[in-house]
Design a protein around this motif. Structure first.
Motif, PDB file in Angstrom:
ATOM      1  N   SER A  47       0.839  -1.188   0.000  1.00  0.00           N
ATOM      2  CA  SER A  47       0.000   0.000   0.000  1.00  0.00           C
ATOM      3  C   SER A  47       0.877   1.242   0.000  1.00  0.00           C
ATOM      4  O   SER A  47       1.744   1.392   0.881  1.00  0.00           O
ATOM      5  CB  SER A  47      -0.924   0.002   1.226  1.00  0.00           C
ATOM      6  OG  SER A  47      -1.756   1.141   1.217  1.00  0.00           O
ATOM      7  N   THR A  70      -2.547  -1.185  -3.085  1.00  0.00           N
ATOM      8  CA  THR A  70      -3.069   0.162  -3.274  1.00  0.00           C
ATOM      9  C   THR A  70      -1.955   1.104  -3.711  1.00  0.00           C
ATOM     10  O   THR A  70      -0.861   1.076  -3.147  1.00  0.00           O
ATOM     11  CB  THR A  70      -3.666   0.689  -1.954  1.00  0.00           C
ATOM     12  OG1 THR A  70      -4.764  -0.142  -1.574  1.00  0.00           O
ATOM     13  CG2 THR A  70      -4.152   2.123  -2.100  1.00  0.00           C
ATOM     14  N   SER A 100      -7.842  -4.414  -4.886  1.00  0.00           N
ATOM     15  CA  SER A 100      -6.822  -3.388  -5.076  1.00  0.00           C
ATOM     16  C   SER A 100      -7.498  -2.028  -5.269  1.00  0.00           C
ATOM     17  O   SER A 100      -8.689  -1.944  -5.567  1.00  0.00           O
ATOM     18  CB  SER A 100      -5.953  -3.727  -6.289  1.00  0.00           C
ATOM     19  OG  SER A 100      -5.168  -4.875  -6.056  1.00  0.00           O
ATOM     20  N   ALA A 101      -6.714  -0.946  -5.100  1.00  0.00           N
ATOM     21  CA  ALA A 101      -7.271   0.398  -5.215  1.00  0.00           C
ATOM     22  C   ALA A 101      -6.232   1.361  -5.765  1.00  0.00           C
ATOM     23  O   ALA A 101      -5.031   1.174  -5.569  1.00  0.00           O
ATOM     24  CB  ALA A 101      -7.766   0.893  -3.847  1.00  0.00           C
TER      25      ALA A 101
END
Length: 284
Positions: A47, A70, A100-101
């Motif tokens: 992330s 992320t 996921s982002a």
């Protein structure tokens, strides 16, 4: 602002050092791949906020798989798959999945894959300025995703596999996950043996896949050989405007604009097939 900029790093990586560079990367870092040939690159359970940028310009990459992560922005390079049985390309080029982002991919040439880009369970990101050639199925697949911009991509020279219904861009939902929503599809082109932009929805054994919410499809060009030039099913609060849909001379079925169900604002679409065009738009 100056202090923030100074905290960011520009990092160089080679095929042998990239995994270590990624392991040490801090939010906002830019990783420049030294031109060369890279194997499949996997980023799992990481992330970064702000996102890291991986600049692959001038490099050849087998593929990228982002899993449960992320904040990754991929820029440039060539990703080439392999031609498998019966001369049909297989595999995926760039994938992001597992919740996921903020995942983006810009300016990549994808060739000889089953599908170039696949987003599954992704929230946020852009797929922009990419070029897809010789896909055996789809250019871009977006499933179970939200808040994605798909802009200025080009699909050409597809080589469909047996029984394939190739799409330049395809979206789909499933009943056990919130519908695909808040997607913007603008200024893309689909030219060749393929369908253009497809938002199909199915009812399987009485269970509805869920349709789509708030999708904007604007300013795209489809020139193809399949009947589904631009197909939108069960899309709620959606907009389809200022698109060009037409057929190549060797078409199998005349290209159509198909909108069924939901609530879709349509205007300014140019479709030569009788009765397919829509009135000019009265607002910008």
């Amino acid at each position: 602002m100056t202090m923030i900029l100074l905290a960011l790093a520009l990092l160089a990586a080679t095929p042998t050092t990239l995994s270590g560079v990624l392991a040490a990367a801090k939010p906002g870092d830019v990783i420049k791949l030294v031109p060369g040939n890279y194997p499949l690159i996997t980023i799992k359970a990481r992330s970064w906020a702000p996102a890291i940028t991986i600049d692959a310009s001038g490099s050849n990459v087998v593929g990228v798989a982002i899993v449960g992560s992320t904040g990754v922005s991929w820029v440039g390079g060539d990703m080439a798959g392999t031609v498998v049985a019966a001369g049909v390309a297989g595999g995926y080029g760039f994938t992001a999945n597992a919740s996921s982002a903020n995942i983006s991919v810009f300016g990549v040439h994808f060739s000889d894959f089953r599908t170039g880009v696949g987003y599954n369970l992704v929230n946020g990101g852009k797929i922009a300025g990419n070029w897809f050639t010789r896909m055996s199925a789809d250019g871009i697949d977006v499933a179970l995703a939200r808040n994605i911009v798909i802009d200025r991509n080009a699909c050409t020279e597809f080589k469909p596999g047996p029984a394939a219904h190739p799409d330049c861009i395809q979206l789909w939902s499933r009943p056990n996950v919130a519908p695909v929503a808040d997607i913007t599809i603008t200024n893309n082109s689909a030219v060749g043996e393929m369908q253009g932009i497809s938002l199909f929805n199915h009812v399987r054994d009485g269970v509805d896949d869920g349709g789509f919410d708030r999708v904007t499809i604007r300013g795209n060009t489809v020139l193809n050989t399949f009947g589904n030039g631009l197909a939108v099913y069960d899309c709620r609060g959606c907009t389809v405007r200022d698109n060009d849909v037409n057929s190549l001379p060797n078409y199998w079925h005349r290209a159509q604009l198909i909108v069924k169900g939901g609530s879709v604002m349509q205007c300014g679409n140019r479709v030569p097939m009788t009765g397919q065009g829509t009135p000019a738009c009265t607002s910008s």
